[in-house]
Design an enzyme around this catalytic site. Sequence first.
Site, PDB file in Angstrom:
ATOM      1  N   LYS A 165      -3.339  -2.590 -14.203  1.00  0.00           N
ATOM      2  CA  LYS A 165      -3.419  -3.854 -13.471  1.00  0.00           C
ATOM      3  C   LYS A 165      -2.551  -4.881 -14.195  1.00  0.00           C
ATOM      4  O   LYS A 165      -2.331  -4.743 -15.383  1.00  0.00           O
ATOM      5  CB  LYS A 165      -4.869  -4.360 -13.415  1.00  0.00           C
ATOM      6  CG  LYS A 165      -5.904  -3.336 -12.969  1.00  0.00           C
ATOM      7  CD  LYS A 165      -5.896  -3.168 -11.486  1.00  0.00           C
ATOM      8  CE  LYS A 165      -7.008  -2.201 -11.040  1.00  0.00           C
ATOM      9  NZ  LYS A 165      -6.961  -1.918  -9.608  1.00  0.00           N
ATOM     10  N   HIS A 284      -5.460   9.798  -4.045  1.00  0.00           N
ATOM     11  CA  HIS A 284      -6.180   8.552  -3.786  1.00  0.00           C
ATOM     12  C   HIS A 284      -6.542   8.500  -2.309  1.00  0.00           C
ATOM     13  O   HIS A 284      -5.777   8.953  -1.466  1.00  0.00           O
ATOM     14  CB  HIS A 284      -5.321   7.342  -4.165  1.00  0.00           C
ATOM     15  CG  HIS A 284      -6.110   6.070  -4.202  1.00  0.00           C
ATOM     16  ND1 HIS A 284      -6.479   5.402  -3.054  1.00  0.00           N
ATOM     17  CD2 HIS A 284      -6.627   5.360  -5.229  1.00  0.00           C
ATOM     18  CE1 HIS A 284      -7.191   4.326  -3.386  1.00  0.00           C
ATOM     19  NE2 HIS A 284      -7.299   4.285  -4.697  1.00  0.00           N
TER      20      HIS A 284
END
Length: 465
Positions: A165, A284
């Site tokens: 992130k 994902h």
Amino acid sequence: VGFKAGVKDYKLTYYTPDYETKATDILAAFRVTPQPGVPPEEAGAAVAAESSTGTWTTVWTDGLTSLDRYKGRCYHIEPVAGEENQYIAYVAYPLDLFEEGSVTNMFTSIVGNVFGFKALRALRLEDLRIPPAYSKTFQGPPHGIQVERDKLNKYGRPLLGCTIKPKLGLSAKNYGRAVYECLRGGLDFTKDDENVNSQPFMRWRDRFLFCAEAIYKAQAETGEIKGHYLNATAGTWEEMIKRAVFARELGVPIVMHDYLTGGFTANTSLAHYCRDNGLLLHIHRAMHAVIDRQKNHGIHFRVLAKALRMSGGDHIHAGTVVGKLEGERDITLGFVDLLREDYIEQDRTRGIYFSQDWVSLPGVLPVASGGIHVWHMPALTEIFGDDSVLQFGGGTLGHPWGNAPGAVANRVALEACVQARNEGRDLAREGNEIIREASKWSPELAAACEVWKEIKFEFPAMDTL
């Protein structure tokens, strides 16, 4: 005489309560909410018809084939306890309706058209039974759980990951730096976020190069095998393969794909490439909640998980039970078992409508990710067991001292939980105590414990039976 034209009730042809299912049939459990005035038998038969051979009127070409051989059959209907006007309709499909080795074709048939059907207020596919005769036409996961452990030389514990992130906006150089810090601190993997593809601020080739550098540097320092899920998802299949080829040339162990936005056809091709070239494949599930979150309409995630095991992937995100993303414990563990085990017994309390025999199809590691931190470690270790990947994004990068100490905190917490479990301690009851004890000799863990001691995401799970 000719044929008898006109419209007749679906249930006359497609509702067959005395049908005995065959071992080769694909079986489906649909949650059906009929429109007012439509009897459940008619609604169930309509689903069977529209997802197999039927259309809204009799056609003369019906006489050119054997409907009895090819039609889907609604063979059982039961009301859903506690819900008004909801039924579980069980449908059996003959195997010949489906192309071998194509999840795409399977879904186009079973859920392609029928969900827009006017006689139904809502429709949800709750579960599928895939017979070995069909699952054997798929390659499945590129490598599977055991081969992955052997490649990584990591045994007896869950694997640790971290999503880098901020997910968007970092340059490739800074991104690689973040990867290196996490891996050096003790994580097994770092991860591209699902929407990191190849944007103006960070093109894919630059990211791949800097991440590979980070992996090799961290491996040299720690003596452990490391990986970063390089997201190969792209706008075209050719571009995806180009990225996977480049990853292979760099010698990294794993690539990644967003399988629902990328599509099953692309996913299956990528999985074949990964097996042929020794790459692990991380999956994902971006977009899954659009399909699976509504209780009465859509497709349950356990079906998407089964489809992924057939199409191919070595890891897939599967909820956390304890973090910020969806997941009721029994139901989550139900589809976690469907991903990992060879044979799963029917168990309605866990949402498993059919016994599923995967024969020898390799298993998939479930990934727990989203809003989890060191205080969750005992619960995660107990719930998911060794064959899982625990992913802490903010729970690593949010550490007050930086990424590497954040990684250290997670690794120390994990090793402490695994050791405590192996010594016979009860993680559910003594979890906080185990973490506190470990933090006495790990300042990094102590700092993490302090930061996240009050964080909770207290909402009831939507995914209930």
